[in-house]
Motif scaffolding. Structure first.
Motif, PDB file in Angstrom:
ATOM      1  N   ALA A   8     -11.646  -1.218 -78.561  1.00 55.40           N
ATOM      2  CA  ALA A   8     -11.111  -0.452 -77.424  1.00 55.40           C
ATOM      3  C   ALA A   8      -9.855   0.337 -77.794  1.00 55.40           C
ATOM      4  O   ALA A   8      -9.682   1.467 -77.351  1.00 55.40           O
ATOM      5  CB  ALA A   8     -10.814  -1.381 -76.244  1.00 55.40           C
TER       6      ALA A   8
ATOM      7  N   PHE B   8      -8.796   4.248 -77.056  1.00 52.58           N
ATOM      8  CA  PHE B   8      -7.666   4.701 -76.241  1.00 52.58           C
ATOM      9  C   PHE B   8      -6.880   5.789 -76.990  1.00 52.58           C
ATOM     10  O   PHE B   8      -6.385   6.746 -76.397  1.00 52.58           O
ATOM     11  CB  PHE B   8      -6.725   3.539 -75.927  1.00 52.58           C
TER      12      PHE B   8
ATOM     13  N   THR C 268      -2.656  -2.198 -69.717  1.00 53.18           N
ATOM     14  CA  THR C 268      -3.763  -1.251 -69.622  1.00 53.18           C
ATOM     15  C   THR C 268      -3.534  -0.287 -68.463  1.00 53.18           C
ATOM     16  O   THR C 268      -3.807   0.914 -68.571  1.00 53.18           O
ATOM     17  CB  THR C 268      -5.097  -2.000 -69.435  1.00 53.18           C
TER      18      THR C 268
ATOM     19  N   PHE D  14     -14.070   8.887 -68.266  1.00 48.50           N
ATOM     20  CA  PHE D  14     -13.622   7.562 -68.707  1.00 48.50           C
ATOM     21  C   PHE D  14     -12.734   6.911 -67.651  1.00 48.50           C
ATOM     22  O   PHE D  14     -12.865   5.717 -67.373  1.00 48.50           O
ATOM     23  CB  PHE D  14     -12.872   7.719 -70.041  1.00 48.50           C
TER      24      PHE D  14
ATOM     25  N   PHE E  28     -13.915   3.378 -66.344  1.00 49.17           N
ATOM     26  CA  PHE E  28     -13.231   2.259 -66.984  1.00 49.17           C
ATOM     27  C   PHE E  28     -12.464   1.436 -65.955  1.00 49.17           C
ATOM     28  O   PHE E  28     -12.337   0.216 -66.092  1.00 49.17           O
ATOM     29  CB  PHE E  28     -12.287   2.776 -68.073  1.00 49.17           C
TER      30      PHE E  28
ATOM     31  N   VAL F 262     -16.950  -1.655 -69.309  1.00 45.75           N
ATOM     32  CA  VAL F 262     -15.763  -1.588 -70.168  1.00 45.75           C
ATOM     33  C   VAL F 262     -16.104  -0.891 -71.485  1.00 45.75           C
ATOM     34  O   VAL F 262     -15.416   0.019 -71.934  1.00 45.75           O
ATOM     35  CB  VAL F 262     -15.193  -2.998 -70.427  1.00 45.75           C
TER      36      VAL F 262
ATOM     37  N   GLY G  16     -15.179   2.815 -72.380  1.00 43.10           N
ATOM     38  CA  GLY G  16     -14.058   2.558 -73.276  1.00 43.10           C
ATOM     39  C   GLY G  16     -14.345   2.868 -74.728  1.00 43.10           C
ATOM     40  O   GLY G  16     -13.421   3.136 -75.481  1.00 43.10           O
TER      41      GLY G  16
END
Lengths: 669, 101
Positions: free
Chosen positions: A298, A302, A366, A394, A398, A430, A434
């Motif tokens: 993940a 990001f 997060t 996203f 997410f 997720v 993600g």
């Protein structure tokens, strides 16, 4: 004498009828297709006389960009394989009491789907993008250990292939991607399927561990002048923290798999129910690795979103420092939440409460990141390209995954959700936004840097809409199915359960999802054939150093190493018109590493030894393992110092791309 | 730091040596000369051993010296954290509550 004869008998007593899987039309079709594809590939390469090209330019390369591309190609192939598994499952559960797959086949398919999607699709896709981008982003000419990098790739590839042949040779693992004991032990899974799991993941895991070490050293030691830690691009930061997590977590899996191998092959009792073993110790060790693994995939994702959102909002990233600290916070917390995967083991209120709290706490950093992305977009001049679309989709998708995650985090409530499709829907919400959305965003974004042409934006939007709609239609019904009591990993259900309409909806969604993937493949094909080759080396008007050099990137990356003064260095170079021109006096000879046949040799020999070990042909496996040691010895006497690129050649290459820059077709404004 | 190392009296080594001796004799004395229960003795000498190991890292093992001093320290703390999480965490999870039965 007698002992010797028995030994020979063991070696020769291969049960050939068990070697190849027979009797299933689906598998027979695959076997034929695999053989035909292999013959076709060999014939095609021979006909086009490309063997030498393939060997010198790709198979023996130590160039981080080419290794990255090979990772990405493998990942797309594995995406296809894992996706087919998913479609088969959706077809089987589309109607109650379907007879399309039997229970054993269904077990094998959900097992391979999970393993392949996480370890052989998500991981290599991200590691591929990391390989291509990180050295460029930090202004370096390669990773710290280029040959080790090639070895990482070939070990991953070897493990992936070993795992994939299991369904035509010997039988697939069938105890779930988590392979919990006692089910995964010899007693309850006597076939060799789970040997494939233990050995193939071990080989691929070694490769991943070396990648982690390689990137830690690369990022700490090879940043260009002036790039302090707090001036690194966000993708570099997330890759750095991910690499630390890899080095922290993968050894746990290595040990757990080794113990599993001992249990299955040599009759030890680490995880068995009998003989003083502890079956839940496997679950414990698996998730001690498995939960950080979720963040290993993940976090780089990001980072990709951070780069894409910042570029297409034409603003520097909002809250850079809080971004960095939230990554570190997530990484730290990710090590102390693993029990939330097995609350129902019943470890008592103290343990479950502790892990409920740590799990819920992860939502805080997060959430910080979420708001940072939103504030980056605020008042930005947003350009809705394909890459940006993935980043936009996203955010809401997410958040659904994250909020249901907080629901699951509550130990007491989890007793209700555990093992239902609610959980399955949660982790797909997720992992798909993600990770999959991120790698698509990254691929559309960095494609021109890798290949010198862009993926088609119009087809890209078809890909996007089909995929996102298909994803939601597939997985949203599974939340409700799970709340109604539909369990995961069940190959069928009765008509009276009332699950049929939602399962059917979910199956229809999966077809739309698959159509999205097909459009993506078509986009690659279309763009290779027809896309405009005459584009700028900086088509998105981007901000970081990888865009300051040619597209596709010349093999030495940068003719001169840049000096960085701030975040978003390339953006400021463009604004101030500094450092963009290259003067003749600045050109110096460049030292580059030579190609090597050792990494691919090691991959092959590991694959052979692993294959023999899977079938428990121990003597043959030991003989093959000698080849591994031979490789190590040859490597330690390897004194190749690489080669120097001459000034003339740099001159020629730099002139070629810098001259065309003035007359390219600009795609952005 | 390196200057101090080469020129002046190695005071930290002497202190480290003396403290090590004291901790070692304390452990031996508690084990041999007291009537505490086995469990208590194990806890005390175990703690003394950990303290001594940590102290020796600082006094003898050049932990904070050189350009990587800070990095070494962070690495050590991180490693200790990981060991505690994996070992102590696993034991706690697998031996408490219903999991014990």
């Amino acid at each position: 004498m007698k002992a010797k004869i028995t030994m020979e008998v063991t070696i020769m007593s291969i049960k050939w009828d068990e070697f190849f899987i027979t009797g299933d039309p689906l598998i027979l079709g695959s076997q034929i297709a695999i053989v035909l594809t292999m013959i076709g590939a060999v014939a095609g390469i021979t006909y086009l006389k490309k063997w030498k090209y393939l060997w010198t330019e790709w198979l023996t390369t130590v160039d981080h960009k080419k290794i990255g591309m090979m990772y990405i190609i493998s990942a797309v192939l594995m995406f296809f394989r894992g996706g087919m598994d998913g479609l088969l499952m959706k077809a089987q559960t589309a109607q109650p009491e379907m007879g399309f797959l039997d229970s054993q086949h269904y077990n094998e398919i959900f097992t391979t789907h999970g393993v392949i999607m996480i370890l052989f699709m998500a991981m290599p896709f991200l590691i591929g993008l990391m390989n291509v981008v990180i050295p460029l982003q930090i202004g370096a000419r390669d990773v710290a250990f280029p040959q080790l990098n090639a070895l990482s790739f070939w070990l991953f590839f070897s493990g992936a292939m070993l795992f994939n042949i299991s369904f035509v040779i010997g039988g697939s693992p069938d105890a779930g991607w988590t392979s919990y004991f006692p089910l995964a032990g010899k007693e309850f899974s006597p076939g060799i399927g789970n040997n494939f799991y233990a050995v193939a993941l071990q080989i691929a895991g070694i490769g991943t561990l070396m990648t982690g070490i390689n990137f830690i050293v690369t990022i700490l030691k090879m940043r260009t002048k002036g790039m302090t830690l707090m001036k690194m691009p966000m993708f570099t930061w997330t890759t750095f923290v991910t690499s630390i997590l890899i080095v922290a977590a993968f050894p746990i899996f290595t040990v757990a798999l080794a113990l599993m191998t001992f249990d299955r092959l040599y009759g030890t009792h680490f995880f068995t129910v009998s003989g003083g073993g502890m079956d839940m110790l496997w679950a414990n060790l698996f998730w001690l690795w498995g939960h950080p693994e979720v963040y290993i995939v993940a976090l780089p994702a990001f980072g990709i979103f951070s780069e894409v959102i910042s570029t297409f909002s034409r603003k520097s990233l909002f809250g850079y420092k809080s971004m960095v600290f939230s990554i570190l916070g997530i990484a730290l917390l990710s090590m102390v939440v693993w029990v939330h995967h097995f609350y129902t083991m019943g470890s008592g209120p103290a343990v479950n409460s502790f892990f409920s709290i740590t799990t819920m706490a992860i939502a805080i950093p997060t959430g910080v990141k979420m708001f940072n992305w939103l504030f980056t977009m605020r008042k930005g001049r947003i350009k809705i390209s394909s890459a940006m679309l993935w980043a936009l989709a996203f955010v809401p998708c997410f958040v659904i995954g994250g909020v249901t995650g907080v629901m699951l985090a509550m130990g007491a409530a989890d007793y209700q959700y555990h093992n239902t499709l609610f959980l399955v829907a949660h982790f797909h919400y997720v992992l798909i936004p993600g990770v999959v959305f991120a790698v698509f965003a990254g691929l559309y974004y960095w494609w021109p840097k890798m290949f010198g042409f862009m993926l088609n934006e119009k087809i890209g939007k078809w890909h996007f809409w089909l995929f996102v709609i298909g994803f939601n239609v597939t997985f949203m019904p599974m939340f409700f199915l799970g709340l109604n009591g539909a369990v995961r990993r069940a190959y069928t259900y009765s008509a009276e359960s009332g699950f049929a309409p939602l399962f059917m909806l979910s199956a229809i969604g999966s077809i739309i999802l698959a159509a999205g993937f097909a459009v993506f493949c078509y986009n690659i094909y279309w763009s290779i054939r027809y896309a405009d080759r005459n584009i700028s080396s900086d088509p998105w008007d981007a901000r970081t150093l990888e865009w300051s050099t040619a597209s596709p990137v010349q093999f030495y990356n940068f003719a001169k190493l840049q000096e960085v003064k701030s975040l978003d260095p390339f953006w400021h170079m463009k604004k101030k018109n500094e450092g963009l021109t290259l003067y003749d006096s600045e050109i110096e000879e460049i030292h580059m590493p030579s190609n090597s046949w050792l990494p691919i040799y090691m991959g092959v020999i590991f694959g052979i030894a692993g294959f023999l070990l899977v079938f428990e042909w121990h003597i043959a496996a030991a003989l093959a393992a000698i080849g591994i040691f031979a490789g190590l010895i040859i490597r330690s006497f390897d004194y190749n110092e690489g080669f120097h690129v001459k000034k003339d050649e740099i001159h020629r290459i730099e002139n070629a791309w810098r001259k065309t820059e003035g007359e390219v077709h600009d795609h952005v404004s | 730091m390196e200057h101090q190392q080469s020129k002046s009296f190695p005071i930290s080594h002497v202190i480290g040596f003396v403290v090590s001796l004291v901790l070692t004799f304390a452990a031996a004395g508690i084990t041999l000369k007291t009537n505490l229960s086995f469990k208590v003795i194990m806890w005390i000498i175990g703690s003394l051993a950990v303290i001594q190991a940590g102290m020796q890292l600082f006094m003898f093992m050049h932990l904070r010296e050189g350009e990587d001093g800070k990095t070494n320290l962070v690495n050590m703390i991180y490693a200790v954290f990981m060991v505690i999480v994996i070992v102590v965490g696993s034991i706690w999870v697998l031996t408490s509550g219903h999991a014990a039965h």
